[in-house]
Structure formats: C-alpha cells, structure tokens
Design an enzyme around this catalytic site. Structure first.
Site, PDB file in Angstrom:
ATOM      1  N   SER A 145      25.093  70.910  34.573  1.00  0.00           N
ATOM      2  CA  SER A 145      24.435  70.993  35.873  1.00  0.00           C
ATOM      3  C   SER A 145      23.116  71.729  35.697  1.00  0.00           C
ATOM      4  O   SER A 145      22.998  72.603  34.818  1.00  0.00           O
ATOM      5  CB  SER A 145      25.318  71.752  36.869  1.00  0.00           C
ATOM      6  OG  SER A 145      24.601  72.044  38.061  1.00  0.00           O
ATOM      7  N   TYR A 159      30.054  79.572  38.067  1.00  0.00           N
ATOM      8  CA  TYR A 159      29.789  78.150  37.821  1.00  0.00           C
ATOM      9  C   TYR A 159      28.615  77.986  36.866  1.00  0.00           C
ATOM     10  O   TYR A 159      28.674  77.193  35.909  1.00  0.00           O
ATOM     11  CB  TYR A 159      29.500  77.464  39.152  1.00  0.00           C
ATOM     12  CG  TYR A 159      29.176  75.989  39.051  1.00  0.00           C
ATOM     13  CD1 TYR A 159      30.185  75.053  38.878  1.00  0.00           C
ATOM     14  CD2 TYR A 159      27.861  75.541  39.123  1.00  0.00           C
ATOM     15  CE1 TYR A 159      29.903  73.699  38.784  1.00  0.00           C
ATOM     16  CE2 TYR A 159      27.564  74.196  39.040  1.00  0.00           C
ATOM     17  CZ  TYR A 159      28.581  73.273  38.869  1.00  0.00           C
ATOM     18  OH  TYR A 159      28.280  71.936  38.774  1.00  0.00           O
ATOM     19  N   LYS A 163      28.431  76.072  33.092  1.00  0.00           N
ATOM     20  CA  LYS A 163      27.594  74.903  32.843  1.00  0.00           C
ATOM     21  C   LYS A 163      26.566  75.170  31.749  1.00  0.00           C
ATOM     22  O   LYS A 163      26.170  74.241  31.023  1.00  0.00           O
ATOM     23  CB  LYS A 163      26.931  74.447  34.134  1.00  0.00           C
ATOM     24  CG  LYS A 163      27.933  73.860  35.133  1.00  0.00           C
ATOM     25  CD  LYS A 163      28.734  72.715  34.508  1.00  0.00           C
ATOM     26  CE  LYS A 163      29.693  72.071  35.477  1.00  0.00           C
ATOM     27  NZ  LYS A 163      30.434  70.929  34.871  1.00  0.00           N
TER      28      LYS A 163
END
Length: 294
Positions: A145, A159, A163
């Site tokens: 991402s 998160y 990533k």
C-alpha cells in the site's frame, strides 16, 4: 511472463475487493483460478459466480496467518490443477489500533502482522519452491500500500509498518529468485492511485479470538461510507479507483515483468521524492509534519 489459457492463478483475500477483481480478470484471460479467503460464505459465493461465468475454479477457506492453513491450500491447489503459475498474496487487514503507538494493544500488532506480513511469507514458502521446481514461467504479486509501502502513515502506524515490510520482503524475494536463475518473477503492488472500495475497513469482523481486543474501543469502528461522508462534510471530495482497473494493471504488469506495480500519481511521486530527499540530505522528515497533531 506470457499469460495463457490453462495456466493457474492463486489469489488470497479473493472473496471480495481487489482479490476478487484479480480472480475475475485471470479467469477472463483463460486461467484456472484458486480462490482463498477466511470468509467461507463470501468465498463460495464468489467461486460460484465465477463458475457460472465459465471459469474453472477451486475455492478453499484459508487463514493466511496460519502456516499450516496456507500449506494445505498449496497441497489442494496442486492436487486440483497440477500447477501454479501466478501467486497473488493479497489478503490484508487493518488493525483497529487507537491512540499513540505506545498506547496500542500488542494484539493489534500481532493480528496485523499475522495476516499482512506472515501471510505473505507463508504464501511464498508454500508455493514458490514448487513454482521454481516446475521450470515453467511464474510470477508472484505481493500487495502492499502507498500507506506505508511508499511513505509512512503515522495515523495508521500498525498497518503502515506491515505494508512497508511487504515491500522489503518482495525486494528480497526478487533478489533470491534472480540468484537462483528462476523463471519466476516478483512484483509489489500498490493499489490505486486513488481510494479503493474494499472490505479492509470492516476487516475487524474476521478478527480471530486469539488476537482479540484486550479492552473496549474508545470510538466505534468507522465504515468507508462514514469516512467518505465525514470527508465530504469537511470539504474534501474523495476519488476512487475501481478494483477492476487495479486487476487490469496487475495483469499488464505481470506480462511486462514489472517489479513496481505502482500506478502513475503525482501524490505518490511527491511522497517518494520527499522521503528520498530527506534521507539523502540526512534531514529530519519534514514530510511527516502534516500528521503532527496537538
């Protein structure tokens, strides 16, 4: 890599969103598809729809954070179709973490790493040795991402860290495949360039008990629609990239043998340049100042 009828693609997180769009696109290209997801009902609904459209499909419920579950998926895929040519390690979750990093619950990190990082590694370990040994062309796509994979997103640090790890893991995989002179390529995918309508915002619905929240959330989970409405109220219109465009981008990237599956975006390019320049200048990361809140 040339994609051709009869080849086999495996996609995790395939019951919805980007994963389902990739599975549909591979099927449209004539590939047999193996769908894996932790949501059993949604998975079999997706598989039935693809089968009704004429695709050759195999579906298996999988928890990618569990090594044995992914190994069983690999065994079933090879038993069913005899080969795997494309592997998309796409399953991903948010974390549900609130507050500053030092306030996060350990289980928020454990769950996000189990799926977003260990899930990718489990896929690599379960499938890549077979793909190399076959001697046939193959390709691995790992979903990262821009939020972490390109530049840190401090407001979603758990998160973002996972990533970022996916990028480094894929770079390492690429180097190892080259060292082996394997006919298997590797790519890291940054879906976009805009927001995406996926189930990531509701991923807490599949959070395993072993990674359960240790204390109640201070604020309720917010859906994508609620976030979009809040942004609109604040005067910001949100652009969305259809997941079908992401799937088409992946297929084109596999054919071209591109490592960086990074769509053109002025926003991403600015982030990349700012971060690289900060490192080259040995300067403090001023590009993070917009995230500094009182």
């Amino acid at each position: 890599m040339r994609l051709s009828q009869g080849q086999v693609a495996v996609v995790t997180g395939a019951a919805s969103g980007i994963g389902l769009a990739m599975a549909r696109r591979f099927a449209a290209e004539g590939l047999k598809v193996v769908l894996a997801d932790v949501e059993k009902a949604a998975l079999h609904k997706a598989a039935d729809q693809l089968a009704q459209d004429g695709a050759r499909v195999f579906a298996q419920t999988v928890d990618v954070g569990d090594r044995d579950s992914v190994s069983e998926l690999a065994d079933a895929a090879y038993e069913t179709f005899g080969a795997v040519h494309v592997l998309c390690n796409n399953a991903g979750v948010g974390s549900g973490a609130e507050g500053r990093m030092w306030e996060h619950e350990p289980n928020d990190w454990k769950w996000a790493f189990a799926v977003n990082v260990w899930g990718v590694f489990h896929g690599i370990q379960a499938f890549v040795p077979h793909m190399i040994a076959s001697g046939e062309p193959g390709h691995v796509v790992n979903t990262s991402s821009g939020d972490g994979g390109i530049a840190p997103l401090p407001t979603a640090s758990v998160y973002a860290v996972t990533k970022a790890a996916v990028v480094t893991m894929t770079e390492s995989l690429y180097a190892h495949l080259k060292a082996e002179h394997a006919r298997v390529g590797a790519s890291v995918l940054f879906p976009g360039p805009h927001m995406l309508r996926t189930g990531l915002w509701e991923s807490h619905r599949n959070r395993p008990e072993r990674y359960a929240k240790e204390r109640p959330r201070r604020t309720p989970y917010r859906s994508l629609d609620q976030w979009q409405a809040a942004m609109k109220d604040a005067g910001h219109e949100v652009a969305f990239t259809p997941v079908e465009e992401v799937a088409a981008f992946v297929v084109d990237g596999i054919r071209a043998g591109r490592f960086w599956l990074l769509p053109a975006s002025e926003h991403s390019d600015r982030q990349i340049r700012a971060r690289a320049q900060s490192m080259l200048d040995r300067a403090n990361p001023s590009y993070l100042e917009k995230f500094i809140l009182d």
